[in-house]
Every structure is written in C-alpha cells, then in structure tokens.
Design an enzyme around this catalytic site. Structure first.
Site, short mmCIF file in Angstrom:
data_model
loop_
_atom_site.label_atom_id
_atom_site.label_comp_id
_atom_site.label_asym_id
_atom_site.label_seq_id
_atom_site.Cartn_x
_atom_site.Cartn_y
_atom_site.Cartn_z
N HIS A 175 0.84 -1.21 0.00
CA HIS A 175 0.00 0.00 0.00
C HIS A 175 0.87 1.26 0.00
O HIS A 175 0.64 2.19 -0.80
CB HIS A 175 -0.91 -0.03 1.24
CG HIS A 175 -1.73 1.20 1.43
ND1 HIS A 175 -3.07 1.26 1.10
CD2 HIS A 175 -1.42 2.42 1.95
CE1 HIS A 175 -3.54 2.47 1.39
NE2 HIS A 175 -2.55 3.19 1.92
N GLU A 176 1.86 1.29 0.88
CA GLU A 176 2.72 2.49 0.98
C GLU A 176 3.59 2.65 -0.27
O GLU A 176 3.79 3.77 -0.75
CB GLU A 176 3.58 2.41 2.23
CG GLU A 176 2.80 2.36 3.54
CD GLU A 176 1.79 3.49 3.68
OE1 GLU A 176 2.01 4.57 3.07
OE2 GLU A 176 0.79 3.31 4.39
N GLU B 81 -6.66 6.39 -1.44
CA GLU B 81 -6.50 5.28 -0.49
C GLU B 81 -7.07 3.99 -1.07
O GLU B 81 -6.47 2.92 -0.94
CB GLU B 81 -7.18 5.62 0.84
CG GLU B 81 -6.49 6.71 1.62
CD GLU B 81 -5.03 6.38 1.89
OE1 GLU B 81 -4.74 5.25 2.34
OE2 GLU B 81 -4.18 7.25 1.66
N HIS C 173 1.58 4.23 -2.94
CA HIS C 173 1.50 5.69 -2.80
C HIS C 173 2.72 6.35 -3.44
O HIS C 173 2.61 7.41 -4.05
CB HIS C 173 1.44 6.08 -1.32
CG HIS C 173 0.07 6.03 -0.73
ND1 HIS C 173 -1.05 6.51 -1.37
CD2 HIS C 173 -0.38 5.56 0.47
CE1 HIS C 173 -2.11 6.36 -0.61
NE2 HIS C 173 -1.73 5.77 0.51
#
Length: 299
Positions: free
Chosen positions: A143-144, A227, A147
C-alpha cells in the site's frame, strides 16, 4: 488507470499549491490587519512562511516528516525481514528502493513520504512489525509503495507543509488576539466607525479561527480515492487480496498511537493515528477501514 491517476496527481499538486497559498494569503491578511494594521505586510509575511515550509518539504521532506513523527532509519542488518519486504515491493513496483524507517510505538500504523520516488521513504510502527505476519505486512508495505509509485506522496507531503504553515500562522494570530495584540485595531475600528473596518475585523477573526479547518478540508479534497487505489495497487503487487484484507482488519482494532501526531502529518498514515470519533471522521482524509475492506472483498 494507473497512469491516469499519476497524471491526475501531478495536476492536483499544482491546484493544491494555488489553493493553499490563497488560504495563506487570506490568513496573512487577517493577522496583518489585526496586528500590524497592514493587510499587504501580513500577506507578504504569510507567503514567505508558506514558501519556506513548501521548499523545505520539497527538498528535505523525508528528513522533516520523519523527525516530526519520531522515526529512525534502519538497515537490512537491524530488521532484515521488514527491510527485504520493502525491497521486494519496490522491485515489483519498479521504483527506486525507499529508505526504511521505524516509529517506536505499540499501535499498528505505517506511512510513506517524499517528494518523488527517488527520495521516498517508508515507515512502520514497532507494533505493526510485531503483530502482523509476512503476508499482512506485505499488504501494508505494498500500500505504501503504491503511494510512492502513484505520486500520492508528493501531494500529501506538500499538503503537510502548507497545512502546518496555515496552522502556525493561525496559532500566532489567535494568541495575539487573546493577549491583546488586536486591541489597538479593535479600538481604532470602534472609534473610526466605518462598515469596511467592521467587515475587515470580522473577516480577520473568522480567518484566524477557521483557517486550520479550511486547511484540513483542502487536504480532504485531495481525494479519499487515492486510499482505495493504493489498497487495490497493493493487491496488484502482492497478488494476495486476503493478506491486505487481514491487515486492514488488524488496523481496525489498533489503539491510537501513544505519542501525539499533528493533524497535518496524520493524513500520511495508512490508519487514523488519533482514532477520531465518528463525527470527526467527516473531516478525515482517509475513508473508513470497513469501506476499504468491503471494496477489496468485492475485487
């Protein structure tokens, strides 16, 4: 879709800068009117502070944000499992290897920062590293890293800088009001009478009081969709939706972070570090974890 999102994020960066600097100019005018009796002087001072904050984040964002969140950098020798998961996710995402940090906190959380993939960094709490298994940790790091790949971090990092500048100037203006900084201004207005002065006084007070909320709303307007996209992108990287779903469920049960996190940098985290109430969540930049889990289950 991914390249469209990256292009959109780059456009939003420009819009974000314009809106935040307009907000800075407004609150600078308010403080300048109340304290200096000079609208232009207040605007100039506020814009200078904003430029300093923005450029410090652009060129030193990783160090600044990590210092704000009490994070320390770690090596592969210190935390091999964590470090190599970050390395694996970066390799799959085809981005440069981010720097790896740890926040000493028992809660479950993580975030990424940096102005571009070339100077990005990933941080995770010790609680997250302790309680999540490898598949769940891969989901969070995926997830990070998403980003970073999607250029979300540039938007988020600049937003942190400018929201902090707005809050600082608002705080200074508020203290001056309480401790008599605007007394002369109010006295002059009452003696001079004019409607214009009264309107400017009301505008100044409202700007100082509402500016931090406006800054939060601008961050919110950047889009909660990033997100959802980062969750989906994590599944794309790991090929394991259940790992991400289980990670989000654990995050849902996490306690607030032990050390205080300011509102500006709280938006960087994968999970709300402050555990706001349901009403406060209306002004939070992240969608509810339950909604994110539901979307992943429907993939």
């Amino acid at each position: 879709m991914l390249f469209d999102q990256i292009a959109s994020n780059k456009r939003k960066t420009i819009i974000l800068l314009v809106v935040f600097f307009l907000l800075l100019a407004a609150i600078g005018a308010a403080v300048g009117y109340l304290w200096l009796d000079n609208l232009t002087g207040g605007v100039i001072i506020a814009l200078i502070i904003g430029f300093i904050y923005a450029f410090s984040m652009i060129f030193q964002s990783t160090n600044v944000v990590m210092a704000m969140n009490n994070a320390r950098e770690v090596t592969a020798e210190e935390m091999p499992d964590y470090y190599h998961i970050v390395e694996d996710m970066a390799m799959v995402a085809q981005i440069p290897m981010p720097r790896v940090y740890v926040v000493d906190d028992p809660s479950l959380n993580a975030f990424a920062t940096g102005s571009s993939p070339k100077n990005a960094a990933v941080a995770a709490t010790t609680g997250l590293l302790t309680l999540m298994n490898r598949e769940e940790l891969e989901g969070v790091i995926g997830h990070e890293v998403s980003h970073i790949r999607n250029y979300d971090i540039r938007i988020s990092t600049i937003a942190v800088a400018l929201a902090s500048a707005v809050t600082l100037i608002s705080s200074i203006g508020g203290r001056m009001m309480w401790f008599g900084g605007g007394r002369n201004r109010r006295s002059n207005d009452s003696e001079g009478g004019g409607y214009v002065q009264i309107i400017l006084l009301i505008f100044s007070i409202l700007a100082i009081v509402l500016a931090p909320l406006a800054a939060s709303l601008v961050q919110l307007a950047i889009s909660r969709q990033r997100e959802y996209l980062a969750d989906a992108s994590s599944v794309e990287l790991t090929r394991n939706p259940q790992g991400m779903i289980r990670a989000l469920r654990k995050l849902e049960q996490s306690q607030p972070m032990a050390h205080p996190v300011d509102d500006a940098s709280a938006a960087l985290y994968i999970n709300d570090p402050q555990k706001k109430s349901s009403l406060q969540h209306l002004f939070y930049t992240h969608p509810p974890l339950a909604d994110r889990i539901k979307r992943l289950e429907q993939m």
